[in-house]
Design a protein around this motif. Structure first.
Motif, PDB file in Angstrom:
ATOM      1  N   MET A 243       2.909  31.435   8.280  1.00 11.89           N
ATOM      2  CA  MET A 243       2.544  32.616   6.670  1.00 11.89           C
ATOM      3  C   MET A 243       2.794  31.638   5.830  1.00 11.89           C
ATOM      4  SD  MET A 243       1.389  35.550   4.930  1.00 11.89           S
ATOM      5  CE  MET A 243       2.139  36.895   6.211  1.00 11.89           C
ATOM      6  N   GLY A 244       3.916  30.449   5.422  1.00  5.21           N
ATOM      7  CA  GLY A 244       3.459  29.794   3.840  1.00  5.21           C
ATOM      8  C   GLY A 244       1.914  29.186   4.537  1.00  5.21           C
ATOM      9  N   GLN A 245       1.965  28.728   5.389  1.00  3.89           N
ATOM     10  CA  GLN A 245       0.607  28.211   5.076  1.00  3.89           C
ATOM     11  C   GLN A 245      -1.397  28.475   5.162  1.00  3.89           C
ATOM     12  OE1 GLN A 245       1.313  26.875   8.986  1.00  3.89           O
ATOM     13  NE2 GLN A 245       0.595  24.958   9.193  1.00  3.89           N
ATOM     14  N   ILE A 246      -0.903  29.951   5.256  1.00  7.25           N
ATOM     15  CA  ILE A 246      -1.852  30.604   5.396  1.00  7.25           C
ATOM     16  C   ILE A 246      -2.078  30.950   3.682  1.00  7.25           C
ATOM     17  CG2 ILE A 246      -3.208  33.524   5.133  1.00  7.25           C
ATOM     18  CD1 ILE A 246      -1.633  32.682   8.326  1.00  7.25           C
ATOM     19  N   LEU A 247      -0.849  31.282   3.317  1.00  5.20           N
ATOM     20  CA  LEU A 247      -0.884  31.136   2.167  1.00  5.20           C
ATOM     21  C   LEU A 247      -0.827  30.283   0.851  1.00  5.20           C
ATOM     22  CD1 LEU A 247       2.551  32.952   1.309  1.00  5.20           C
ATOM     23  CD2 LEU A 247      -0.115  34.536   1.443  1.00  5.20           C
ATOM     24  N   SER A 248      -0.730  29.209   1.725  1.00  5.20           N
ATOM     25  CA  SER A 248      -1.586  27.531   0.949  1.00  5.20           C
ATOM     26  C   SER A 248      -2.670  27.533   0.767  1.00  5.20           C
ATOM     27  CB  SER A 248      -0.562  27.116   1.535  1.00  5.20           C
ATOM     28  OG  SER A 248       0.504  27.107   1.320  1.00  5.20           O
ATOM     29  N   ILE A 249      -3.806  27.941   1.883  1.00  5.35           N
ATOM     30  CA  ILE A 249      -4.912  28.035   1.792  1.00  5.35           C
ATOM     31  C   ILE A 249      -5.240  28.348   0.633  1.00  5.35           C
ATOM     32  CG2 ILE A 249      -7.032  27.805   3.561  1.00  5.35           C
ATOM     33  CD1 ILE A 249      -5.226  27.983   5.606  1.00  5.35           C
ATOM     34  N   PRO A 250      -5.964  28.454   0.725  1.00  6.92           N
ATOM     35  CA  PRO A 250      -6.493  29.864  -1.084  1.00  6.92           C
ATOM     36  C   PRO A 250      -6.569  28.454  -1.696  1.00  6.92           C
ATOM     37  CG  PRO A 250      -4.447  30.998  -0.189  1.00  6.92           C
ATOM     38  CD  PRO A 250      -5.161  30.904   0.876  1.00  6.92           C
ATOM     39  N   PHE A 251      -4.699  28.378  -2.422  1.00  3.90           N
ATOM     40  CA  PHE A 251      -4.581  27.297  -3.132  1.00  3.90           C
ATOM     41  C   PHE A 251      -5.093  25.880  -3.603  1.00  3.90           C
ATOM     42  CE2 PHE A 251      -1.281  30.449  -3.274  1.00  3.90           C
ATOM     43  CZ  PHE A 251      -1.254  30.953  -4.783  1.00  3.90           C
TER      44      PHE A 251
END
Length: 271
Positions: A243-251
Motif C-alpha cells: 500500500m505504501g508503494q501504491i500511494l507513493s506512485i502518484p506523488f
C-alpha cells in the motif's frame, strides 16, 4: 574486515513520567519537527519580506492538517477493517497509527485554503517553501518510529541488521532491516538538497520546482525502501507492491510533472 553481527535494540519509548503526564521520544521528536519547521519558514519569510502574521496562521494550518490527515490516512488506507468496527478508536491517536501519505494529503488541502484565505498567492508559492522543513520533519518522525521499535524492515542478515527485541508489544527473535534509519537518511538528503536549492540558487523563483523535487525525493525513496520493509497490515501479504508503494506512485508522477513544468517555464520574477 570488521563486521557487526547485529545491533540489539530495545529502548524504552518513554523518557519520563510524572503522574498522568508521560513524555515519549516520539512526541518529543514530533514537537521538534514543528518547531524546526517554524524556524526555517520564519527565516524564509524574513528574507522575502513576508508579513509575520502569515507565519502564525500557516503554523496552525499545518499542525492541524498534519495530525488529522495522518490519522485519517492510517484509518482509511491501512486499518479500515478494524476502525469501521471500532469507530470510537479513530480519535484515539495516542494509541498510535499515523500515515505519512495521509499527512501529505492533509497538508495539500490546508495549503489550498491558506492560499485562498491568507496569502492570496498561488498554492505552489507556499508549497515551494513549506516542503523544505517538511522534509526535515519526516526525518524526526522516522527517528521517533525507531525509538518506538515500529515500522521495522524484513528479515535480513546484513551486518548492520537490528534485533528489535519487541515490536508492537510482541517479542521477536529475527534480525531486521532498520528501515526507519534508511528513510530518515533519505529524507535528510532531500532536506539538505532543498535547502541548497532555496538558499544558493534561484530555484524559489521557478514555481513548483522545490515542491516537485520534494515529492520525488521523499516518495521515490519511500517506494524503494518499501521493498525491504515488513508489511504494515495483514492485507498486504502477497501483494506485488504494498500500500505504501501504491500511494507513493502518484506523488512521484506529480513531482516529475512539476519539475518538468518549472524548468520549462523558467524563473518567475514576481510572485
Amino acid at each position: 574486515m570488521f563486521l557487526l553481527n547485529y545491533i540489539s535494540w530495545n529502548p524504552d519509548p518513554e523518557i519520563f513520567s510524572m503522574g498522568p503526564l508521560t513524555v515519549r521520544y516520539y512526541g518529543l521528536l514530533f514537537a521538534l519537527a514543528f518547531l524546526s519547521g517554524y524556524y526555517i519558514i520564519e527565516r524564509m519569510f524574513k528574507r522575502e519580506d513576508i508579513p509575520e502574521k502569515w507565519l502564525d496562521k500557516l503554523f496552525i494550518y499545518v499542525v492541524v492538517a498534519t495530525v488529522v490527515g495522518a490519522r485519517l490516512g492510517h484509518v482509511f488506507f491501512y486499518g479500515w477493517d478494524y476502525y469501521s468496527q471500532h469507530p470510537g478508536e479513530i480519535l484515539a491517536i495516542w494509541h498510535g497509527g499515523l500515515a505519512s501519505h495521509g499527512g501529505a494529503i492533509g497538508i495539500l488541502v490546508a495549503i489550498y485554503y491558506y492560499s485562498k484565505k491568507v496569502s492570496k498567492k498561488p498554492m505552489l508559492w507556499i508549497l515551494d517553501r513549506l516542503v523544505v522543513p517538511v522534509a526535515l520533519a519526516a526525518v524526526f518522525i522516522r527517528l521517533g518510529n525507531l525509538m518506538n521499535s515500529e515500522i521495522v524492515g524484513r528479515v535480513t542478515d546484513v551486518p548492520w541488521a537490528f534485533w528489535f527485541q519487541r515490536v508492537d508489544g510482541q517479542e521477536i527473535v529475527t534480525l531486521r532491516h532498520p528501515t526507519q534509519i534508511y528513510e530518515a537518511l533519505a529524507y535528510l538528503g532531500t532536506f539538505v538538497y532543498l535547502m541548497f536549492l532555496y538558499w544558493k540558487t534561484n530555484a524559489r523563483l521557478r514555481q513548483g520546482l522545490l515542491f516537485g523535487v520534494f515529492l520525488i525525493g521523499v516518495f521515490a525513496s519511500r517506494f524503494i525502501i518499501e521493498f525491504v520493509k515488513a508489511d504494515q497490515e495483514t492485507f498486504e501479504a502477497g501483494m506485488a507492491i504494498n500500500m505504501g508503494q501504491i500511494l507513493s506512485i502518484p506523488f512521484v508522477v506529480a513531482g516529475l510533472y512539476y519539475v518538468q513544468k518549472a524548468i520549462k517555464r523558467g524563473p518567475v520574477q514576481r510572485q
